[in-house]
Scaffold this motif. Structure first.
Motif, PDB file in Angstrom:
ATOM      1  N   HIS A 109      13.353   8.877  21.153  1.00 41.89           N
ATOM      2  CA  HIS A 109      12.158   9.122  21.978  1.00 41.89           C
ATOM      3  C   HIS A 109      12.366  10.340  22.857  1.00 41.89           C
ATOM      4  O   HIS A 109      11.472  11.152  23.035  1.00 41.89           O
ATOM      5  N   ARG A 135       6.211   9.583  18.640  1.00 39.06           N
ATOM      6  CA  ARG A 135       7.042   8.996  19.679  1.00 39.06           C
ATOM      7  C   ARG A 135       6.504   7.635  20.106  1.00 39.06           C
ATOM      8  O   ARG A 135       7.271   6.758  20.492  1.00 39.06           O
ATOM      9  N   LEU A 139       8.382   4.098  21.164  1.00 33.49           N
ATOM     10  CA  LEU A 139       8.156   3.385  22.421  1.00 33.49           C
ATOM     11  C   LEU A 139       7.696   1.955  22.158  1.00 33.49           C
ATOM     12  O   LEU A 139       8.060   1.036  22.882  1.00 33.49           O
TER      13      LEU A 139
END
Lengths: 408, 172, 165
Positions: A109, A135, A139
């Protein structure tokens, strides 16, 4: 912008659109070329190290997690290792694997975040949007493991707080498959896209001898061909069992740092797959004592931005006597002025971004003076100056009242 | 209300421009603010645009506990903004100082320095919360609030786990 | 160079350094007065190959201030330490040997009140503008509860107040 000896001194920051965090630069320009750059940080100094001394070890864990919201797991991993080694705790293997998985997810990330920000700095906003979209999947996985997207609080003294369920393991595997495809695309993009190569090559050069002189760490050092990866130099936790294939590059410039980070992401995907496959059964934590035996310890951990060093000293109570954090950005600052000098002003944002600076890490206890601040005026002062100027012209605007828009 | 004020309110309601200031945050909330502007949450579809200059911005989004060094800068930026202006404190630290309250270099929450219109607690704040807060703020503060920012247009997360994690965002 | 070789060579050359290795890849020396400390630091850099300045940890040692310089050879971390009395904290900057430790030395000046000689000119770091002179927040006797952030003054109650940590 102020003029001095025919040279322009351009103050940038502390609030600036290309800087997501407060930091200011004083850049002396000869035409378009940076002649001298002075970095001024310290806006983020909060006084964490003092705060840690008046709280218990367990409370400190949560402060340490908030040294930095991006590499929070790396900081807590280092701090937990300090306490565990001082207490002589043996962390269960399953916990080490889960720590490793979360650590590599965090690297993914963080590097995706960096790739997006770097693309944004060179005006390649499409790539910025692509990487930040990808990303989100990472997450999601971090949130599924720890319950929070940022500051997941997975680490605790003696192990981890969250276990991985079989469904989640399968889901992480699927996300890794999807992500790997995207990462390969970005890697090809970095190799063939002429605009990207042209914009990143040959700027912000830091050669191996400079890396040694300025003690740079992490991807900045690795982009100069120096294998500076704590996971390889001093394997800890899961990396004692699973070897990391270190990534280096010999471009020594911003382009090299990009290549290193993209390759590292592919390596992280591989590591996560191996760790998921080999995840051992067993408990995920052992009980840690409240009091930590007297002594001192120095632990290093590879954060996404480089080597993270924690020093902890205990006098035998439940509060530490001293906690000191050396975040990787702190090590990379020293070469910053050198990297900027001699390059064009337009390249300044991307060169700064290329070390992936994190001010909250650096300033945790920390400020470089704001010499540019002398040219800033408070609103009231500006208004007064304006009124004086008009009065000198024979007009008196001081009777004009500022109209306030009704608030709430 | 004059025509000019009406026009300003109409503009602010339909396309509020925000400026982001990090007053001493850990970065967690900052990346979530940026995150809210990127594809999954995409604040821009609601007309919200991030701006570099305080003079162009309607909403000041502040993250982090205010450190002594940023205190004056925060005031300066607030003063430079033109009215009507609103301040959103993003994250527990910006609301109250959070975990950093009591540190020798931390003033406290944003409201210790400038007036705050909306508080968004959380560590770190989720992008959904930021969108909701900006929406609610503009509805409440700007007269004749209706326009495009309707509640049913609030961002809908496109994943299943979210329902399970909402509300359990920060259980530390 | 492994930690054992480092210990052997350091202790042979400087018996007062009393270098020990509590664990793999770590070497700690004892606290030394500044003059001896400088000799050991120079020896470590020039003769033992510890060329990378990593970090400095400042500590409050009661009547003294301790400064632990952490240097590395790319693998082992070597901690070389000096100790000066709080009443007279005169030390020399090691900028010439380890330029990368400059910012950490500035931190020692601001946070511990080290009287750092030969420090290159530059802004102080990291305390904010307007921080009162003579207040060093990381010394143990300094209690953040007595610091008034509005007046930027340290105001302990009569009798000096109690140290918080």
């Amino acid at each position: 912008m102020s003029e001095r000896d025919g040279k322009f001194v351009l103050p940038i920051g502390p609030q600036h659109p290309s800087l997501k965090e407060p930091c200011s630069f004083k850049i002396t320009l000869d035409g378009e070329v940076v002649e001298k750059a002075v970095v001024e940080i310290g806006y983020n100094h909060r006084g964490l190290e003092k705060a840690c001394e008046s709280r218990t070890f367990v409370q400190d864990l949560y402060i340490i997690e908030r040294v930095c919201g991006i590499c929070s797991h790396a900081h807590t991993s280092a701090f937990c290792r300090c306490v565990e080694e001082m207490c002589g705790l043996l962390v269960p293997r399953r916990a080490e694997y889960i720590r490793g998985i979360v650590g590599e997810l965090e690297r993914l990330h963080s590097h995706l975040l960096w790739l997006g920000v770097a693309a944004h700095e060179i005006g390649f906003d499409t790539l910025f949007m692509y990487t930040w979209r990808d990303r989100e999947r990472v997450l999601d996985m971090l949130a599924a493991i720890g319950g929070n997207r940022i500051n997941y609080g997975v680490n605790t003294f003696g192990g981890v707080r969250r276990d991985l369920e079989p469904e989640l393991i399968a889901e992480i595997g699927r996300v890794m498959d999807a992500l790997e495809e995207k990462l390969k695309y970005y890697f090809e993009l970095a190799l063939v896209e002429p605009a990207l190569i042209g914009r990143l090559s040959g700027i912000g050069i830091l050669r191996p001898e400079d890396v040694r002189r300025f003690s740079a760490v992490g991807p900045v050092a690795r982009a100069a061909g120096i294998m500076d990866d704590t996971r390889i130099i001093e394997p800890y936790g899961v990396f004692r069992e699973i070897a990391v294939n270190g990534v280096t590059d010999d471009h020594c410039d911003v382009y090299g740092r990009t290549i290193v980070r993209v390759k590292e992401m592919l390596e992280s995907v591989r590591l996560i797959r191996v760790m998921l496959r080999e995840l051992p059964d067993g408990p995920i934590s052992v009980k840690a004592p409240r009091r930590v035996p007297a002594g001192e310890i120095l632990i290093r951990v590879e954060a996404p931005r480089g080597e993270d060093i924690h020093y902890v000293r205990s006098t035998g109570g439940d509060m530490p006597d001293r906690v000191r954090v050396r975040a990787p950005t702190e090590a990379n600052w020293h070469g910053m002025s050198y990297m900027l000098e001699g390059f064009h002003l337009a390249d300044v944002p991307i060169i700064i971004a290329a070390i992936d600076p994190c001010y909250s890490c650096t300033d945790r206890a920390v400020r470089l003076t704001d010499a540019g601040g002398s040219s800033l005026h408070a609103w009231e002062e500006l208004r007064r100056l304006g009124i004086e100027r008009y009065q000198s012209l024979g007009i008196d605007p001081s009777g004009i009242r500022l109209r306030e828009f009704p608030r709430g | 209300m004059g025509l000019v004020d009406k026009a300003i309110a109409w503009g602010g309601r339909n396309s509020p421009w925000i400026i982001h200031f990090n007053a001493g945050a850990c970065n967690g909330c900052d990346i979530e603010v940026v995150d809210a502007l990127t594809p999954r949450f995409d604040l821009e579809r609601l007309g919200i645009l991030q701006q570099g200059s305080p003079r162009h911005a309607d909403v000041l989004v502040v993250t982090g506990a205010v450190t002594l060094q940023t205190r004056e800068r925060l005031k300066e930026i607030y003063d430079q903004m033109s009215t009507p202006k609103f301040v959103v404190a993003v994250g527990t630290c910006a609301c109250s100082g959070g975990i950093f309250d009591g540190c020798y270099c931390v003033t406290g929450g944003v409201d210790a320095v400038i007036p705050v219109d909306a508080y968004i607690p959380g560590c770190a704040v989720r992008p959904e919360a930021i969108i909701h807060a900006v929406d609610a703020l503009l509805k409440a503060k700007l007269p004749k609030a209706a326009g495009r920012l309707k509640k049913d247009k609030k961002a809908k997360p496109d994943r299943k786990e979210d329902a399970a994690h909402d509300g359990a965002g920060n259980d530390q | 160079m492994t930690e054992q070789e480092t210990i052997n060579r350091l202790n042979a050359q400087f018996p007062f350094a009393r270098a020990v290795s509590p664990r793999r890849m770590r070497v700690f020396t004892d606290f030394m007065p500044p003059r001896q400390f400088e000799a050991v630091l120079r020896f470590a850099r020039d003769e033992l190959g510890y060329g990378k300045g990593e970090h400095i940890v400042g500590t409050d040692e009661g009547e003294d201030l301790g400064f632990s310089y952490i240097v590395s050879n790319g693998e082992t971390l070597l901690v070389i330490r000096e100790k000066v009395p709080k009443a007279d904290p005169r030390v020399r900057s090691q900028y010439a040997l380890y330029p990368s430790l400059l910012m950490h030395e500035r931190e020692l000046v601001d946070l511990f009140g080290a009287d750092m000689r030969e420090l290159p000119p530059g802004p102080s770091y990291p305390l904010p503008d307007g921080w009162p002179k003579g207040e060093y927040p990381l010394r143990k006797e300094w209690n953040p509860a007595y610091f008034n952030k509005n007046t930027m003054r340290y105001e302990p109650p009569e009798g000096g107040g109690e140290a918080k940590t």
